[in-house]
Design a protein around this motif. Structure first.
Motif, PDB file in Angstrom:
ATOM      1  N   ASP A 178      26.697  88.914  50.189  1.00 21.64           N
ATOM      2  CA  ASP A 178      25.301  88.856  50.699  1.00 21.64           C
ATOM      3  C   ASP A 178      24.377  89.947  50.156  1.00 21.64           C
ATOM      4  O   ASP A 178      23.074  89.922  49.540  1.00 21.64           O
ATOM      5  CB  ASP A 178      24.990  88.799  52.291  1.00 21.64           C
ATOM      6  CG  ASP A 178      23.784  88.309  52.535  1.00 21.64           C
ATOM      7  OD1 ASP A 178      23.366  87.083  52.106  1.00 21.64           O
ATOM      8  OD2 ASP A 178      23.130  89.155  53.399  1.00 21.64           O
ATOM      9  N   TYR A 179      24.896  91.232  50.067  1.00 22.80           N
ATOM     10  CA  TYR A 179      24.308  92.396  49.340  1.00 22.80           C
ATOM     11  C   TYR A 179      24.009  92.039  48.168  1.00 22.80           C
ATOM     12  O   TYR A 179      22.851  92.300  47.504  1.00 22.80           O
ATOM     13  CB  TYR A 179      25.138  93.463  49.564  1.00 22.80           C
ATOM     14  CG  TYR A 179      24.503  94.916  48.972  1.00 22.80           C
ATOM     15  CD1 TYR A 179      23.497  95.672  49.608  1.00 22.80           C
ATOM     16  CD2 TYR A 179      24.801  95.140  47.779  1.00 22.80           C
ATOM     17  CE1 TYR A 179      23.180  96.767  49.048  1.00 22.80           C
ATOM     18  CE2 TYR A 179      24.258  96.012  46.849  1.00 22.80           C
ATOM     19  CZ  TYR A 179      23.213  97.184  47.567  1.00 22.80           C
ATOM     20  OH  TYR A 179      22.815  98.020  46.867  1.00 22.80           O
ATOM     21  N   ALA A 180      25.020  91.629  47.275  1.00 17.49           N
ATOM     22  CA  ALA A 180      24.730  91.246  45.712  1.00 17.49           C
ATOM     23  C   ALA A 180      23.737  90.296  45.771  1.00 17.49           C
ATOM     24  O   ALA A 180      22.680  90.281  44.989  1.00 17.49           O
ATOM     25  CB  ALA A 180      26.054  90.866  45.201  1.00 17.49           C
ATOM     26  N   GLN A 181      23.439  89.093  46.216  1.00 19.72           N
ATOM     27  CA  GLN A 181      22.740  88.162  46.396  1.00 19.72           C
ATOM     28  C   GLN A 181      21.312  88.674  46.757  1.00 19.72           C
ATOM     29  O   GLN A 181      20.275  88.089  45.942  1.00 19.72           O
ATOM     30  CB  GLN A 181      22.941  86.660  47.063  1.00 19.72           C
ATOM     31  CG  GLN A 181      22.785  86.607  48.349  1.00 19.72           C
ATOM     32  CD  GLN A 181      21.457  86.595  48.938  1.00 19.72           C
ATOM     33  OE1 GLN A 181      20.679  86.163  48.518  1.00 19.72           O
ATOM     34  NE2 GLN A 181      21.379  87.085  50.246  1.00 19.72           N
ATOM     35  N   SER A 182      21.128  89.492  47.610  1.00 18.82           N
ATOM     36  CA  SER A 182      19.805  90.161  47.847  1.00 18.82           C
ATOM     37  C   SER A 182      19.135  91.075  46.899  1.00 18.82           C
ATOM     38  O   SER A 182      18.179  91.000  46.605  1.00 18.82           O
ATOM     39  CB  SER A 182      19.988  91.082  49.158  1.00 18.82           C
ATOM     40  OG  SER A 182      20.634  92.047  49.099  1.00 18.82           O
ATOM     41  N   GLN A 183      20.219  91.721  46.058  1.00 14.41           N
ATOM     42  CA  GLN A 183      19.670  92.466  45.004  1.00 14.41           C
ATOM     43  C   GLN A 183      19.317  91.659  43.716  1.00 14.41           C
ATOM     44  O   GLN A 183      18.637  91.913  43.003  1.00 14.41           O
ATOM     45  CB  GLN A 183      21.032  93.296  44.371  1.00 14.41           C
ATOM     46  CG  GLN A 183      21.410  94.503  45.499  1.00 14.41           C
ATOM     47  CD  GLN A 183      20.238  95.432  45.830  1.00 14.41           C
ATOM     48  OE1 GLN A 183      19.760  96.013  45.124  1.00 14.41           O
ATOM     49  NE2 GLN A 183      20.053  95.339  47.296  1.00 14.41           N
ATOM     50  N   VAL A 217      23.890  80.385  47.061  1.00  8.07           N
ATOM     51  CA  VAL A 217      23.978  81.650  46.867  1.00  8.07           C
ATOM     52  C   VAL A 217      23.344  82.463  47.634  1.00  8.07           C
ATOM     53  O   VAL A 217      23.628  83.364  48.141  1.00  8.07           O
ATOM     54  CB  VAL A 217      24.323  82.187  45.243  1.00  8.07           C
ATOM     55  CG1 VAL A 217      24.698  83.568  45.328  1.00  8.07           C
ATOM     56  CG2 VAL A 217      25.250  81.486  44.556  1.00  8.07           C
ATOM     57  N   ASN A 218      22.104  82.377  47.775  1.00 10.42           N
ATOM     58  CA  ASN A 218      21.103  82.864  48.580  1.00 10.42           C
ATOM     59  C   ASN A 218      21.274  82.498  49.833  1.00 10.42           C
ATOM     60  O   ASN A 218      21.001  83.609  50.620  1.00 10.42           O
ATOM     61  CB  ASN A 218      19.547  82.721  47.904  1.00 10.42           C
ATOM     62  CG  ASN A 218      19.440  83.205  46.570  1.00 10.42           C
ATOM     63  OD1 ASN A 218      18.917  82.557  45.719  1.00 10.42           O
ATOM     64  ND2 ASN A 218      19.739  84.318  46.549  1.00 10.42           N
ATOM     65  N   SER A 219      21.487  81.204  50.176  1.00 14.20           N
ATOM     66  CA  SER A 219      21.550  80.745  51.584  1.00 14.20           C
ATOM     67  C   SER A 219      22.714  81.197  52.429  1.00 14.20           C
ATOM     68  O   SER A 219      23.107  81.431  53.725  1.00 14.20           O
ATOM     69  CB  SER A 219      20.957  79.568  51.794  1.00 14.20           C
ATOM     70  OG  SER A 219      21.971  78.659  51.184  1.00 14.20           O
ATOM     71  N   ASP A 220      23.981  81.088  51.459  1.00 16.02           N
ATOM     72  CA  ASP A 220      25.330  81.099  52.236  1.00 16.02           C
ATOM     73  C   ASP A 220      26.240  81.895  51.550  1.00 16.02           C
ATOM     74  O   ASP A 220      27.245  81.274  50.982  1.00 16.02           O
ATOM     75  CB  ASP A 220      25.670  79.838  52.883  1.00 16.02           C
ATOM     76  CG  ASP A 220      26.810  79.866  53.908  1.00 16.02           C
ATOM     77  OD1 ASP A 220      27.226  80.945  54.125  1.00 16.02           O
ATOM     78  OD2 ASP A 220      27.517  78.625  53.940  1.00 16.02           O
TER      79      ASP A 220
END
Length: 121
Positions: A25-30, A86-89
């Motif tokens: 989740d950290y990676a997708q938020s970046q 990828v962003n949502s889950d």
């Protein structure tokens, strides 16, 4: 089932001899909004740390590395039509590929969730 993490922000869920791999989740938020995912071919042999997949967002393209060596057993076809999963889950429905684990000793260098949380703090 054990979940482990890499310093490159991949997660692995280990179930017997199979590792399901995705990005954290950290990676997708970046990355921001994911617009495209390029997955490896089923049957491909990956070496640990080899680029296995690509995630493209509105900001950048980023390689996803094989956290361990193994053969690709399955890929998540849903990501081709719905990369925004990828962003949502990121830690669930948006897994990227499943590997048949070639060498379980490679799991020793990976982090548990507490270590990963400290790594991203």
């Amino acid at each position: 089932m054990t979940t482990l993490f890499t310093s490159d922000h991949e997660w692995l869920k280990i179930d017997g001899d199979v590792a399901t791999v995705g990005i954290t989740d950290y990676a997708q938020s970046q990355l921001g909004d994911v617009v495209f995912v390029d997955l490896p071919k089923v049957g491909r042999s990956l070496k640990k740390a080899e680029a296995a997949a690509v995630v493209e967002s509105v900001k950048a393209a980023s390689d996803v590395y094989a956290p361990i060596s193994g053969e690709v057993l399955e890929v998540n076809e849903a990501l081709a039509s719905e990369p925004a999963l990828v962003n949502s889950d990121a830690a669930g429905k948006a897994w990227f590929f499943k590997l048949k684990i070639a060498d379980k000793s490679e799991l020793g260098g990976l982090m548990d969730e507490a270590a990963y949380q400290a790594h991203t703090a």
